[in-house]
Design an enzyme around this catalytic site. Structure first.
Site, PDB file in Angstrom:
ATOM      1  N   LYS A 145       0.887  -1.173   0.000  1.00  0.00           N
ATOM      2  CA  LYS A 145       0.000   0.000   0.000  1.00  0.00           C
ATOM      3  C   LYS A 145       0.920   1.216   0.000  1.00  0.00           C
ATOM      4  CE  LYS A 145      -4.126   1.711   2.339  1.00  0.00           C
ATOM      5  NZ  LYS A 145      -4.923   2.013   1.159  1.00  0.00           N
TER       6      LYS A 145
HETATM    7  N1  PMP Z   1      -7.739  -1.946  -2.822  1.00  0.00           N
HETATM    8  C1  PMP Z   1      -7.194  -0.724  -2.780  1.00  0.00           C
HETATM    9  C2  PMP Z   1      -6.488  -0.199  -3.981  1.00  0.00           C
HETATM   10  C3  PMP Z   1      -7.306   0.049  -1.615  1.00  0.00           C
HETATM   11  O1  PMP Z   1      -6.779   1.272  -1.556  1.00  0.00           O
HETATM   12  C4  PMP Z   1      -8.006  -0.470  -0.504  1.00  0.00           C
HETATM   13  C5  PMP Z   1      -8.151   0.354   0.748  1.00  0.00           C
HETATM   14  N2  PMP Z   1      -7.082   0.185   1.614  1.00  0.00           N
HETATM   15  C6  PMP Z   1      -8.532  -1.765  -0.593  1.00  0.00           C
HETATM   16  C7  PMP Z   1      -8.386  -2.465  -1.770  1.00  0.00           C
HETATM   17  C8  PMP Z   1      -9.242  -2.386   0.566  1.00  0.00           C
HETATM   18  O2  PMP Z   1      -8.313  -2.704   1.575  1.00  0.00           O
HETATM   19  P1  PMP Z   1      -8.728  -2.756   3.112  1.00  0.00           P
HETATM   20  O3  PMP Z   1      -9.932  -3.600   3.197  1.00  0.00           O
HETATM   21  O4  PMP Z   1      -7.547  -3.384   3.775  1.00  0.00           O
HETATM   22  O5  PMP Z   1      -8.959  -1.370   3.546  1.00  0.00           O
END
Ligand code: PMP
Length: 307
Positions: free
Chosen positions: A159
């Site tokens: 991320k």
């Molecule tokens: N995909 C992307 C590109 C994201 O930015 C997010 C948000 N963090 C998610 C999926 C979902 O991840 P999470 O459930 O861990 O927030």
């Protein structure tokens, strides 16, 4: 930036929101060299609790590891500091944004192995990500003309700040076309994810979702929903899904810490199922909110209480 809370934690200390500043020549501003998390805390009967705090912190450190960033604080220090920020800002519900980045280290693109990283943690109130009605009414989405990143270009499992240029292209295009969100395909043409959410399809009673090889961020909400579905006896299948699987789905929903569990009511102008929140989505959405808000039993120790 308008203050959304009183304090921010920055490199080891709490400071007023307005004082948490960086230099315009910060490396991350020029090259996207940051890794971050989006975490939520919800008010529960026992006070505010951070949902899956450990997993989010682990992913933050994993993202830093992929980019060989040296982090001078420990996971425990980040978690403790997060609670400190929530308490200092007197928040019951919070969106939490820890970020590790290269700041004032010079503009050289190639970073030295021991380059210093900066760490900040903000926590503030943030309502429904895709609009107030989204959780009930669902959103209209469109397939993006932008593909997600190829696996050997930039790691989508991290991320990282730079990845979100891809998300911005997808999100902006969707808005221009009158949709609330865009869905990207991977470079092989299979469904990947939304600009900031993972995607699930309900078809013939099963829950289908793209695998991690489809250039997705392996979402923590995605993992939670897979767990909740299994608890309900709903079969979950991770598989490559072609675009038309969206058009022929019984239900579709998006998941993310910010987006929570958001139903999709149309894709490219084609109505999904009954055109509103479907039965399976309703059940899993309720299970999710009951869990994060401490209404149901926290069997996995996923709630990290702030007090
Ligand atoms: N995909 C992307 C590109 C994201 O930015 C997010 C948000 N963090 C998610 C999926 C979902 O991840 P999470 O459930 O861990 O927030």
């Amino acid at each position: 930036m308008a203050a959304q809370a009183e304090f921010i934690w920055f490199n080891g200390e709490l400071m007023p929101w307005a004082d948490a500043k960086v230099h315009v020549l910060s490396h991350a501003i020029h090259y996207g060299s940051s890794v971050f998390e989006g975490v939520r805390a919800y008010n529960t009967p026992k006070g505010p609790a951070i949902f899956r705090h450990q997993e989010h912190t682990q992913r933050l450190f994993d993202s830093a590891k992929i980019y060989r960033m040296k982090v001078d604080v420990t996971a425990q220090q980040i978690m403790d500091a997060t609670k400190e920020v929530i308490r200092a800002n007197k928040l019951n519900n919070a969106y939490i944004r820890p970020v590790i980045f290269y700041g004032d280290i010079g503009l050289g693109l190639r970073v030295k192995d021991d380059a210093k990283t900066d760490v900040s943690i903000a926590a503030f109130e943030w309502g429904t990500y895709l609009g107030d009605d989204a959780l009930e009414q669902g959103v209209d989405v469109g397939i993006s003309s932008w593909n997600r990143l190829a696996a050997n270009t930039m790691p989508t499992g991290a991320k990282a700040g730079g990845n979100y240029l891809s998300s911005q292209l997808i999100g902006q295009e969707a808005k221009r076309h009158g949709y609330q969100e865009g869905i990207a395909l991977d470079i092989n043409g299979y469904i990947s994810e939304g600009a900031g959410e993972n995607l699930f399809i309900v078809k013939d009673g099963k829950l289908l979702t793209p695998p991690t090889t489809a250039a997705i961020l392996p979402g923590i909400t995605r993992a939670t929903i897979m767990h909740l579905a299994q608890q309900r006896g709903i079969e979950v299948v991770e598989q490559s899904l072609p675009r038309e699987a969206l058009y022929l789905a019984d239900e579709i929903f998006l998941t993310g810490t910010a987006a929570e569990v958001t139903p999709v009511r149309s894709v490219d102008g084609i109505q999904v199922g009954c055109g509103s929140r479907g039965a399976v989505t309703t059940t899993l959405q309720k299970d999710y909110f009951d869990l994060v808000k401490g209404v149901s039993e926290d069997k996995n120790g996923w709630l990290d209480y702030v007090e």
